[in-house]
Write an enzyme that holds these catalytic residues in place. Structure first.
Site, short mmCIF file in Angstrom:
data_model
loop_
_atom_site.label_atom_id
_atom_site.label_comp_id
_atom_site.label_asym_id
_atom_site.label_seq_id
_atom_site.Cartn_x
_atom_site.Cartn_y
_atom_site.Cartn_z
N VAL A 110 -17.97 8.45 -22.73
CA VAL A 110 -18.83 8.96 -21.64
C VAL A 110 -18.23 10.29 -21.16
O VAL A 110 -17.08 10.34 -20.74
CB VAL A 110 -18.88 7.97 -20.45
CG1 VAL A 110 -19.72 8.53 -19.32
CG2 VAL A 110 -19.41 6.62 -20.92
N VAL A 112 -19.26 14.25 -19.23
CA VAL A 112 -20.14 15.29 -18.67
C VAL A 112 -19.31 16.58 -18.60
O VAL A 112 -18.14 16.54 -18.18
CB VAL A 112 -20.62 14.90 -17.24
CG1 VAL A 112 -21.37 16.06 -16.57
CG2 VAL A 112 -21.51 13.66 -17.31
N GLY A 120 -24.36 14.18 -9.97
CA GLY A 120 -25.17 12.99 -10.21
C GLY A 120 -25.58 12.82 -11.66
O GLY A 120 -26.30 11.87 -12.01
N LEU A 121 -25.12 13.73 -12.54
CA LEU A 121 -25.57 13.66 -13.94
C LEU A 121 -24.88 12.56 -14.74
O LEU A 121 -25.48 11.95 -15.61
CB LEU A 121 -25.38 15.02 -14.61
CG LEU A 121 -26.30 16.13 -14.08
CD1 LEU A 121 -25.95 17.47 -14.70
CD2 LEU A 121 -27.76 15.79 -14.37
N GLY A 122 -23.60 12.30 -14.43
CA GLY A 122 -22.90 11.21 -15.11
C GLY A 122 -23.57 9.88 -14.81
O GLY A 122 -23.76 9.04 -15.70
N LYS A 123 -23.93 9.73 -13.57
CA LYS A 123 -24.63 8.51 -13.15
C LYS A 123 -25.97 8.39 -13.88
O LYS A 123 -26.33 7.32 -14.38
CB LYS A 123 -24.85 8.60 -11.63
CG LYS A 123 -25.16 7.32 -10.94
CD LYS A 123 -25.18 7.61 -9.44
CE LYS A 123 -25.42 6.40 -8.61
NZ LYS A 123 -25.28 6.70 -7.18
N ASP A 146 -10.87 4.85 -18.00
CA ASP A 146 -9.60 5.51 -17.67
C ASP A 146 -9.38 5.28 -16.17
O ASP A 146 -10.34 5.20 -15.40
CB ASP A 146 -9.69 7.01 -17.97
CG ASP A 146 -9.69 7.29 -19.47
OD1 ASP A 146 -9.27 6.40 -20.24
OD2 ASP A 146 -10.13 8.39 -19.88
N GLN A 148 -8.62 7.01 -13.66
CA GLN A 148 -9.19 7.96 -12.68
C GLN A 148 -10.71 7.88 -12.54
O GLN A 148 -11.28 8.53 -11.67
CB GLN A 148 -8.75 9.40 -13.00
CG GLN A 148 -9.35 10.02 -14.26
CD GLN A 148 -8.62 9.64 -15.54
OE1 GLN A 148 -7.79 8.73 -15.58
NE2 GLN A 148 -8.94 10.35 -16.62
N TYR A 153 -17.34 4.07 -12.34
CA TYR A 153 -18.02 2.93 -12.97
C TYR A 153 -18.32 1.82 -11.97
O TYR A 153 -19.37 1.17 -12.06
CB TYR A 153 -17.19 2.40 -14.14
CG TYR A 153 -17.11 3.36 -15.31
CD1 TYR A 153 -18.27 3.78 -15.96
CD2 TYR A 153 -15.90 3.84 -15.77
CE1 TYR A 153 -18.22 4.66 -17.03
CE2 TYR A 153 -15.83 4.72 -16.84
CZ TYR A 153 -16.99 5.13 -17.47
OH TYR A 153 -16.93 6.00 -18.53
C1 LIG Z 1 -16.53 10.47 -15.35
C2 LIG Z 1 -17.65 11.47 -15.45
C3 LIG Z 1 -18.53 11.13 -16.65
C4 LIG Z 1 -18.49 11.43 -14.17
O1 LIG Z 1 -19.56 12.32 -14.31
P1 LIG Z 1 -20.18 13.08 -13.03
O2 LIG Z 1 -21.41 13.76 -13.49
O3 LIG Z 1 -19.15 13.91 -12.40
O4 LIG Z 1 -20.51 11.85 -12.08
P2 LIG Z 1 -21.64 11.80 -10.95
O5 LIG Z 1 -21.73 13.13 -10.31
O6 LIG Z 1 -22.88 11.25 -11.53
O7 LIG Z 1 -21.00 10.78 -9.95
C5 LIG Z 1 -21.64 9.55 -9.59
C6 LIG Z 1 -20.83 8.95 -8.47
O8 LIG Z 1 -19.49 8.67 -8.93
C7 LIG Z 1 -18.56 9.40 -8.15
N1 LIG Z 1 -17.54 9.90 -9.06
C8 LIG Z 1 -17.69 10.76 -10.07
N2 LIG Z 1 -16.52 10.95 -10.70
C9 LIG Z 1 -15.64 10.18 -10.05
C10 LIG Z 1 -14.26 9.94 -10.22
N3 LIG Z 1 -13.54 10.54 -11.18
N4 LIG Z 1 -13.65 9.06 -9.38
C11 LIG Z 1 -14.34 8.44 -8.41
N5 LIG Z 1 -15.67 8.64 -8.19
C12 LIG Z 1 -16.29 9.50 -9.02
C13 LIG Z 1 -19.33 10.53 -7.52
O9 LIG Z 1 -18.72 10.95 -6.32
C14 LIG Z 1 -20.67 9.88 -7.28
O10 LIG Z 1 -20.63 9.07 -6.13
P3 LIG Z 1 -21.94 8.87 -5.20
O11 LIG Z 1 -22.99 8.23 -6.09
O12 LIG Z 1 -21.44 7.98 -4.13
O13 LIG Z 1 -22.32 10.24 -4.75
C15 LIG Z 1 -17.12 12.91 -15.60
O14 LIG Z 1 -16.26 13.17 -14.50
C16 LIG Z 1 -16.37 13.17 -16.88
O15 LIG Z 1 -16.96 13.51 -17.89
N6 LIG Z 1 -15.04 13.07 -16.81
C17 LIG Z 1 -14.19 13.41 -17.96
C18 LIG Z 1 -14.35 12.42 -19.08
C19 LIG Z 1 -14.01 11.01 -18.66
O16 LIG Z 1 -13.01 10.77 -18.01
N7 LIG Z 1 -14.88 10.06 -19.08
C20 LIG Z 1 -14.70 8.68 -18.81
C21 LIG Z 1 -13.83 8.05 -19.85
S1 LIG Z 1 -13.59 6.32 -19.53
#
Ligand SMILES: CC(C)(COP(=O)(O)OP(=O)(O)OC[C@H]1O[C@@H](n2cnc3c(N)ncnc32)[C@H](O)[C@@H]1OP(=O)(O)O)[C@@H](O)C(=O)NCCC(=O)NCCS
Length: 173
Positions: A110, A112, A120-123, A146, A148, A153
């Site tokens: 996963v 972004v 909000g795109l990851g969600k 992971d 962090q 999730y």
């Molecule tokens: C993890 C990841 C996919 C999240 O994508 P994103 O587009 O930033 O997430 P969103 O903006 O949709 O966030 C959705 C919600 O999760 C929260 N959130 C996002 N990243 C977060 C994090 N690292 N820790 C805690 N909360 C997080 C947001 O604040 C948001 O909360 P809300 O719904 O209350 O407003 C992105 O940060 C990423 O690609 N990270 C690097 C790769 C990675 O670590 N992937 C996961 C491997 S297990």
């Protein structure tokens, strides 16, 4: 509420058949209309170099492209997220799931792009994946988070160690 958030809330973004597309004409800061859209696709013919670039951008270790190709080929589901500006499209998100096609699916990779995170795109990407797996009657959806991103999730309904169940790993020496 930010632009992308407003795009994915309200009507369910995950309900359109594949490839799922959402049209939008945002107004930029200068008040000019620009044609930009974000859309999702379940197509697998992804440029592996573009995917590698996306994974590089979040600092993931490189993997042999022939293996990435195979992983995509044998995944049960692949969902990619694209931004299209005019005729130019850019891979901005990716996820895939493996499955036994009956009970279980596990979500992998996963990601972004950092330029598009926290909008909000990851969600939205995860909702697409879950919606598609549920539409295939898969009820047990797992992933390995992971440390962090556990809260990310959790916000989507995933639980750590439900009923004390522990994920266990075996690695070669
Ligand atoms: C993890 C990841 C996919 C999240 O994508 P994103 O587009 O930033 O997430 P969103 O903006 O949709 O966030 C959705 C919600 O999760 C929260 N959130 C996002 N990243 C977060 C994090 N690292 N820790 C805690 N909360 C997080 C947001 O604040 C948001 O909360 P809300 O719904 O209350 O407003 C992105 O940060 C990423 O690609 N990270 C690097 C790769 C990675 O670590 N992937 C996961 C491997 S297990």
């Amino acid at each position: 509420m930010g632009f992308w958030k407003s795009l994915f809330t309200g009507s369910d973004a995950a309900s359109t058949p594949k490839p799922v597309q959402m049209e939008a004409i945002p107004v930029d800061k200068a008040g000019e209309r620009s044609s930009t859209r974000i859309y999702f696709s379940t197509e697998r013919d992804i440029d592996l170099y573009e995917l590698e670039e996306l994974c590089d951008a979040v600092g993931w270790s490189r993997r042999p492209l022939r293996k990435v190709k195979k992983a995509i080929q044998y995944s049960f589901l692949v969902v990619s997220m694209w931004e299209q500006r005019g005729t130019v499209k850019r891979l901005i998100g990716f996820s895939r799931a493996t499955s036994d096609h009956a009970f279980n699916a596990t979500i992998w990779d996963v990601v972004v792009h950092p330029d598009y995170q926290r909008k909000g795109l990851g969600k939205a990407l995860m909702k697409q994946v879950i919606k598609k797996l549920r539409s295939e009657d898969i009820s047990n959806i797992t992933l390995f988070a992971d440390p962090q991103v556990v809260e990310f999730y959790r916000g989507l309904g995933f639980m750590s160690d439900p009923e004390g169940i522990k994920g266990m790993f075996w690695y070669p020496d």
